[in-house]
Design a protein around this motif. Structure first.
Motif, PDB file in Angstrom:
ATOM      1  N   HIS A  72      -8.086  -8.186   2.066  1.00 54.91           N
ATOM      2  CA  HIS A  72      -8.295  -8.114   3.545  1.00 54.91           C
ATOM      3  C   HIS A  72      -9.938  -9.230   3.101  1.00 54.91           C
ATOM      4  O   HIS A  72     -10.733  -8.336   3.555  1.00 54.91           O
ATOM      5  N   TYR A 121     -12.418  -0.627   6.113  1.00 53.57           N
ATOM      6  CA  TYR A 121     -11.719  -0.064   5.107  1.00 53.57           C
ATOM      7  C   TYR A 121     -10.691   1.391   5.983  1.00 53.57           C
ATOM      8  O   TYR A 121      -9.593   2.131   5.303  1.00 53.57           O
ATOM      9  N   GLU A 165      -4.255   3.928   9.188  1.00 55.00           N
ATOM     10  CA  GLU A 165      -3.205   2.579   9.316  1.00 55.00           C
ATOM     11  C   GLU A 165      -1.572   3.150   8.554  1.00 55.00           C
ATOM     12  O   GLU A 165      -0.344   2.392   8.991  1.00 55.00           O
ATOM     13  N   ALA A 166      -2.436   3.558   7.140  1.00 53.02           N
ATOM     14  CA  ALA A 166      -0.750   3.298   6.066  1.00 53.02           C
ATOM     15  C   ALA A 166      -0.214   4.577   6.353  1.00 53.02           C
ATOM     16  O   ALA A 166      -0.351   5.241   7.166  1.00 53.02           O
ATOM     17  N   LEU A 213      -4.356   0.870  -4.128  1.00 48.45           N
ATOM     18  CA  LEU A 213      -5.057  -0.942  -3.654  1.00 48.45           C
ATOM     19  C   LEU A 213      -5.183  -1.436  -5.301  1.00 48.45           C
ATOM     20  O   LEU A 213      -5.553  -0.360  -5.827  1.00 48.45           O
ATOM     21  N   SER A 221      -9.696   1.794   8.525  1.00 52.54           N
ATOM     22  CA  SER A 221      -8.598   0.733   9.426  1.00 52.54           C
ATOM     23  C   SER A 221      -7.916   1.165   8.410  1.00 52.54           C
ATOM     24  O   SER A 221      -6.433   1.753   8.760  1.00 52.54           O
ATOM     25  N   MET A 222      -8.056   0.340   7.493  1.00 50.43           N
ATOM     26  CA  MET A 222      -6.412   0.399   6.044  1.00 50.43           C
ATOM     27  C   MET A 222      -5.972   1.876   6.278  1.00 50.43           C
ATOM     28  O   MET A 222      -4.719   2.450   6.447  1.00 50.43           O
ATOM     29  N   ALA A 250      -9.344   4.656  -0.724  1.00 48.02           N
ATOM     30  CA  ALA A 250      -8.103   3.351  -0.373  1.00 48.02           C
ATOM     31  C   ALA A 250      -7.502   3.112  -1.968  1.00 48.02           C
ATOM     32  O   ALA A 250      -6.781   3.185  -2.041  1.00 48.02           O
ATOM     33  N   SER A 269      -7.164  -4.258  13.895  1.00 50.58           N
ATOM     34  CA  SER A 269      -6.882  -3.200  14.030  1.00 50.58           C
ATOM     35  C   SER A 269      -5.899  -2.714  15.230  1.00 50.58           C
ATOM     36  O   SER A 269      -6.663  -2.986  16.639  1.00 50.58           O
ATOM     37  N   PHE A 304     -10.420  -7.181   9.792  1.00 54.27           N
ATOM     38  CA  PHE A 304      -9.414  -6.161   9.536  1.00 54.27           C
ATOM     39  C   PHE A 304      -8.810  -6.214  10.776  1.00 54.27           C
ATOM     40  O   PHE A 304     -10.153  -5.540  11.706  1.00 54.27           O
ATOM     41  N   MET A 347       0.856  -1.146  -0.081  1.00 55.80           N
ATOM     42  CA  MET A 347      -0.086  -0.208  -0.687  1.00 55.80           C
ATOM     43  C   MET A 347       1.260   0.867   0.319  1.00 55.80           C
ATOM     44  O   MET A 347       1.701   1.029   0.814  1.00 55.80           O
ATOM     45  N   LEU A 355      -4.123   4.729  -2.035  1.00 59.66           N
ATOM     46  CA  LEU A 355      -3.615   3.099  -1.510  1.00 59.66           C
ATOM     47  C   LEU A 355      -2.957   2.581  -2.082  1.00 59.66           C
ATOM     48  O   LEU A 355      -2.100   1.626  -1.946  1.00 59.66           O
TER      49      LEU A 355
END
Length: 295
Positions: free
Chosen positions: A142, A68, A74-75, A134, A70-71, A128, A29, A27, A1, A132
């Motif tokens: 995920h 989503y 936390e990226a 993706l 959380s992704m 995202a 966290s 996912f 990511m 990211l």
């Protein structure tokens, strides 16, 4: 990511109309704020939280939106930069605003909550993909996968009533009657997305099917299919609005919107319903409403 700082100040698009859908993402966290994005069904405090926890489709949507979020939260970029901090702060502010002004404004109304969550999932998924980088394969990492071998539910044979109907590419078309121009069309309905799990100890995929012909009705079925490419169905109703389908333990859980008994078919379905089924003797059998399978 990969975090893209050039786009960090862009706002996520405003919510618009969208059909109801549901698929569960898993996912974990480690961020304190991110952990609060999902409703804690072990101890729901507010009426709206209890409404979400009491509905399997809404629980799945809540988990998907939380995954989503959380992704995104936390990226980690190559360096802790000002654009990255601004992005995180904007994301957190958007989350709080959506929960207070959109989700909570629904109260315990299932159809409103389903629509609100679907729009939120669309927003977070778009963000995202933008921030990211993706890909479809990365996003799939995920996503909860059906247990066991891959099951091609769009190229499978389903038992509908007393007939076997074989779908190719998610659809089957046949003349409604000999020498008739009218067509009977059976197809996979997505959204809501299919769900994977085990029924009767066998890996399975659950999905909605629809069937329409020369008349005005559109009949919806809950369907399960197994790794051998064969499945069975249970008719749910005519011109309902599917909301979610899930395999939960030995239960097949189906959520949808229906009408009141005295309402005509021209009235849009607004009454939320959730039904539990079991797979027994190669058939889908409804469980008594007061005795769903243990979670």
């Amino acid at each position: 990511m990969f975090f893209n700082p050039r786009d960090s100040t862009k706002k996520m698009k405003k919510m618009g109309h969208c059909v109801a859908v549901a698929a569960l993402l898993t996912f974990t966290s480690i961020n304190g704020f991110a952990q609060t994005a999902e409703v804690d069904c072990a101890k729901p405090h507010q009426p709206i939280e209890r409404a979400i926890c009491a509905n399997g489709a809404l629980r799945a949507l809540d988990a998907r939106a939380g995954a989503y979020y959380s992704m995104l939260l936390e990226a980690k970029p190559a360096a802790e930069s000002a654009p990255y901090r601004e992005f995180r702060e904007s994301l957190q502010a958007d989350e709080q605003k959506w929960r207070q002004e959109t989700r909570d404004a629904c109260g315990p109304q299932v159809s409103c909550l389903a629509s609100a969550y679907e729009h939120r999932v669309d927003e977070l998924r778009a963000s995202a993909s933008e921030h990211l980088a993706l890909t479809a394969s990365a996003a799939a990492a995920h996503t909860q996968k059906p247990a066991g071998p891959l099951i091609d539910y769009k190229d499978a044979t389903y038992r509908i009533g007393t007939q076997d109907v074989t779908l190719l590419g998610g659809q089957h078309t046949a003349p409604a009657a000999p020498d008739s121009a009218a067509q009977d069309v059976t197809r996979v309905v997505e959204p809501p997305e299919h769900a994977g799990g085990k029924l009767g100890g066998r890996p399975a995929v659950a999905v909605f099917l629809s069937e329409e012909g020369g008349g005005s009705g559109t009949f919806y079925y809950a369907a399960v299919v197994f790794a051998d490419g064969r499945g069975t169905t249970f008719q749910i109703g005519d011109r309902i609005q599917p909301v979610g389908i899930a395999i939960n333990g030995d239960d097949l859980v189906v959520s949808y919107l229906d009408r009141k008994p005295d309402e005509p078919m021209v009235v849009p379905p607004t009454v939320p319903r959730e039904r539990h089924f079991a797979y027994m003797n190669e058939q889908i059998v409804e469980r008594p409403a007061a005795q769903p399978a243990a979670q």
